[in-house]
Design a protein around this motif. Structure first.
Motif, PDB file in Angstrom:
ATOM      1  N   LEU A 165      14.372  12.476   0.549  1.00 23.48           N
ATOM      2  CA  LEU A 165      15.055  11.652   1.543  1.00 23.48           C
ATOM      3  C   LEU A 165      14.252  10.362   1.685  1.00 23.48           C
ATOM      4  N   GLN A 166      14.907   9.228   1.472  1.00 19.99           N
ATOM      5  CA  GLN A 166      14.255   7.937   1.613  1.00 19.99           C
ATOM      6  C   GLN A 166      14.834   7.184   2.804  1.00 19.99           C
ATOM      7  N   VAL A 167      13.933   6.619   3.601  1.00 23.82           N
ATOM      8  CA  VAL A 167      14.331   5.820   4.764  1.00 23.82           C
ATOM      9  C   VAL A 167      13.645   4.464   4.634  1.00 23.82           C
ATOM     10  N   MET A 168      14.436   3.407   4.566  1.00 21.96           N
ATOM     11  CA  MET A 168      13.906   2.053   4.501  1.00 21.96           C
ATOM     12  C   MET A 168      13.961   1.431   5.891  1.00 21.96           C
ATOM     13  N   HIS A 169      12.783   1.144   6.445  1.00 21.50           N
ATOM     14  CA  HIS A 169      12.683   0.517   7.757  1.00 21.50           C
ATOM     15  C   HIS A 169      12.432  -0.977   7.562  1.00 21.50           C
ATOM     16  N   GLY A 170      13.111  -1.792   8.369  1.00 16.14           N
ATOM     17  CA  GLY A 170      12.927  -3.233   8.280  1.00 16.14           C
ATOM     18  C   GLY A 170      13.504  -3.913   9.495  1.00 16.14           C
ATOM     19  N   ALA A 171      13.898  -5.145   9.319  1.00 12.01           N
ATOM     20  CA  ALA A 171      14.438  -5.911  10.443  1.00 12.01           C
ATOM     21  C   ALA A 171      15.774  -5.351  10.915  1.00 12.01           C
ATOM     22  N   ARG A 172      16.536  -4.780   9.997  1.00  9.95           N
ATOM     23  CA  ARG A 172      17.838  -4.215  10.347  1.00  9.95           C
ATOM     24  C   ARG A 172      17.718  -2.719  10.610  1.00  9.95           C
ATOM     25  N   SER A 212       0.844  -1.203   0.000  1.00 12.92           N
ATOM     26  CA  SER A 212       0.000   0.000   0.000  1.00 12.92           C
ATOM     27  C   SER A 212       0.872   1.244   0.000  1.00 12.92           C
ATOM     28  N   VAL A 213       0.250   2.371  -0.367  1.00 14.53           N
ATOM     29  CA  VAL A 213       0.888   3.684  -0.312  1.00 14.53           C
ATOM     30  C   VAL A 213      -0.030   4.604   0.483  1.00 14.53           C
ATOM     31  N   GLU A 214       0.526   5.270   1.490  1.00 15.83           N
ATOM     32  CA  GLU A 214      -0.267   6.125   2.370  1.00 15.83           C
ATOM     33  C   GLU A 214       0.289   7.545   2.359  1.00 15.83           C
ATOM     34  N   GLN A 215      -0.630   8.501   2.434  1.00 14.60           N
ATOM     35  CA  GLN A 215      -0.231   9.907   2.478  1.00 14.60           C
ATOM     36  C   GLN A 215      -1.323  10.713   3.162  1.00 14.60           C
ATOM     37  N   ALA A 216      -0.955  11.459   4.190  1.00 12.79           N
ATOM     38  CA  ALA A 216      -1.919  12.318   4.868  1.00 12.79           C
ATOM     39  C   ALA A 216      -2.215  13.531   3.985  1.00 12.79           C
ATOM     40  N   PRO A 217      -3.476  13.958   3.874  1.00 14.08           N
ATOM     41  CA  PRO A 217      -3.827  15.070   2.978  1.00 14.08           C
ATOM     42  C   PRO A 217      -3.083  16.368   3.285  1.00 14.08           C
ATOM     43  N   HIS A 218      -2.712  16.589   4.551  1.00 15.09           N
ATOM     44  CA  HIS A 218      -2.060  17.845   4.915  1.00 15.09           C
ATOM     45  C   HIS A 218      -0.541  17.772   4.802  1.00 15.09           C
ATOM     46  N   GLN A 219       0.012  16.658   4.283  1.00 13.65           N
ATOM     47  CA  GLN A 219       1.455  16.523   4.096  1.00 13.65           C
ATOM     48  C   GLN A 219       1.702  15.955   2.697  1.00 13.65           C
ATOM     49  N   VAL A 220       1.609  16.810   1.697  1.00 20.70           N
ATOM     50  CA  VAL A 220       1.683  16.341   0.308  1.00 20.70           C
ATOM     51  C   VAL A 220       3.080  15.870  -0.063  1.00 20.70           C
ATOM     52  N   ASN A 221       4.084  16.236   0.734  1.00 24.11           N
ATOM     53  CA  ASN A 221       5.465  15.904   0.382  1.00 24.11           C
ATOM     54  C   ASN A 221       6.026  14.713   1.148  1.00 24.11           C
ATOM     55  N   ARG A 222       5.146  13.935   1.798  1.00 25.00           N
ATOM     56  CA  ARG A 222       5.615  12.778   2.552  1.00 25.00           C
ATOM     57  C   ARG A 222       4.700  11.596   2.291  1.00 25.00           C
ATOM     58  N   GLN A 223       5.305  10.435   2.019  1.00 25.04           N
ATOM     59  CA  GLN A 223       4.556   9.225   1.735  1.00 25.04           C
ATOM     60  C   GLN A 223       5.169   8.038   2.459  1.00 25.04           C
ATOM     61  N   LEU A 224       4.315   7.058   2.730  1.00 21.81           N
ATOM     62  CA  LEU A 224       4.764   5.792   3.299  1.00 21.81           C
ATOM     63  C   LEU A 224       4.342   4.671   2.371  1.00 21.81           C
ATOM     64  N   ALA A 225       5.291   3.849   1.968  1.00 16.99           N
ATOM     65  CA  ALA A 225       4.989   2.684   1.148  1.00 16.99           C
ATOM     66  C   ALA A 225       5.242   1.437   1.995  1.00 16.99           C
ATOM     67  N   ARG A 226       4.199   0.665   2.208  1.00 19.69           N
ATOM     68  CA  ARG A 226       4.315  -0.572   2.974  1.00 19.69           C
ATOM     69  C   ARG A 226       4.644  -1.711   2.021  1.00 19.69           C
ATOM     70  N   LEU A 227       5.740  -2.423   2.330  1.00 18.15           N
ATOM     71  CA  LEU A 227       6.238  -3.485   1.467  1.00 18.15           C
ATOM     72  C   LEU A 227       6.142  -4.831   2.174  1.00 18.15           C
ATOM     73  N   SER A 228       6.325  -5.881   1.404  1.00 19.87           N
ATOM     74  CA  SER A 228       6.324  -7.222   1.979  1.00 19.87           C
ATOM     75  C   SER A 228       7.479  -7.383   2.962  1.00 19.87           C
ATOM     76  N   ASP A 229       7.404  -8.439   3.777  1.00 20.68           N
ATOM     77  CA  ASP A 229       8.435  -8.745   4.782  1.00 20.68           C
ATOM     78  C   ASP A 229       8.553  -7.648   5.831  1.00 20.68           C
ATOM     79  N   ASP A 230       7.426  -6.990   6.136  1.00 18.54           N
ATOM     80  CA  ASP A 230       7.377  -5.966   7.192  1.00 18.54           C
ATOM     81  C   ASP A 230       8.345  -4.816   6.943  1.00 18.54           C
ATOM     82  N   ARG A 231       8.492  -4.440   5.688  1.00 15.82           N
ATOM     83  CA  ARG A 231       9.340  -3.298   5.357  1.00 15.82           C
ATOM     84  C   ARG A 231       8.477  -2.050   5.124  1.00 15.82           C
TER      85      ARG A 231
END
Length: 253
Positions: A160-167, A115-134
């Protein structure tokens, strides 16, 4: 790839930006010697990238990787996806960022993108949920653009991209300079049917990270946007309403 927008309060400021045009042209001439990110102003939370009015509509995008000499890299298959540009509340044409990010993500990652999520009041920030809890967090931290009334429209964005995961989280910055113009084979018409795009992209380490420990990657792309819907059809609420509902149902990112 970056991808990948009339009357309103932002237009007078955008129209008078000869200095922006000179800076972006100079940045383009310096390619590929981009050792550091361009010094781009940071956009406000609700300040989006505004495109010329001929962008409004639904488009099919074909993206080709280019070699250093500008020829197509035949070893890389074309990337194809949809992109949508629509009017915001100020009647400016902007990209439908959740829709476009989801379309590009599906083309690149397939079922890895959840999925891709974005709050309406923050047009310049997005969260992409990936498989394996990333979780991939993308934030626009710099932007500059030329006048939307010019024959060729240029924009430069630094994310700026930040990849969150197990590490431990992995950070990187990506700068994408884009030049858009109606394709030369398109006759003068009220509605532009094809847009030709060139993109130059460079990756950089996270702020404060030594560049010696990071492998920078320069990329160049050629994109063609072919119109699928007229602007009036795009203003129908079905697609936008579904995306907005999902965004509002998410968290406050």
């Amino acid at each position: 790839m970056a991808v990948l927008l009339l009357s309103g309060p932002s237009k007078p400021a955008l129209a008078d930006n000869t200095q922006n045009n000179q800076q972006l042209e100079a940045r383009l001439e310096a390619w590929p010697a981009w050792s550091d990110p361009a010094a781009l102003p940071r956009p406000r939370a609700k300040q989006d990238l505004v495109y010329p009015d001929w962008f409004e509509g639904l488009w099919e995008v074909e993206s080709l990787d280019l070699l250093a000499n500008g020829t197509v890299d035949e070893s890389v298959p074309p990337l194809q996806h949809l992109a949508q540009f629509q009017l915001n509340q100020q009647k400016d044409v902007v990209g439908n960022r959740p829709f476009n990010a989801r379309a590009v993500g599906r083309a690149l990652l397939g079922q890895q993108l959840i999925s891709v999520e974005q709050a309406p009041h923050q047009v310049n920030r997005q969260l992409a949920r990936l498989s394996d809890d990333r979780l991939l967090e993308t934030t626009v931290i710099g932007r500059q653009q030329t006048s939307i009334h010019a024959a060729a429209f240029l924009s430069d964005e630094l994310v700026l991209q930040v990849m969150h995961g197990a590490r431990a989280p992995r950070l990187s910055r990506i700068e994408t300079l884009s030049r858009y113009q109606p394709c030369p084979d398109v006759p003068t018409a009220e509605i532009i049917s094809r847009i030709c795009v060139e993109q130059w992209q460079q990756t950089y380490p996270a702020p404060g990270e030594a560049s010696t420990s990071f492998v920078q990657r320069a990329s160049r792309y050629k994109l063609t946007l072919t119109r699928q819907q007229d602007p009036a059809e795009t203003r129908e609420p079905q697609v936008g309403r579904a995306i907005q509902t999902k965004a509002e149902g998410g968290d406050d990112h």
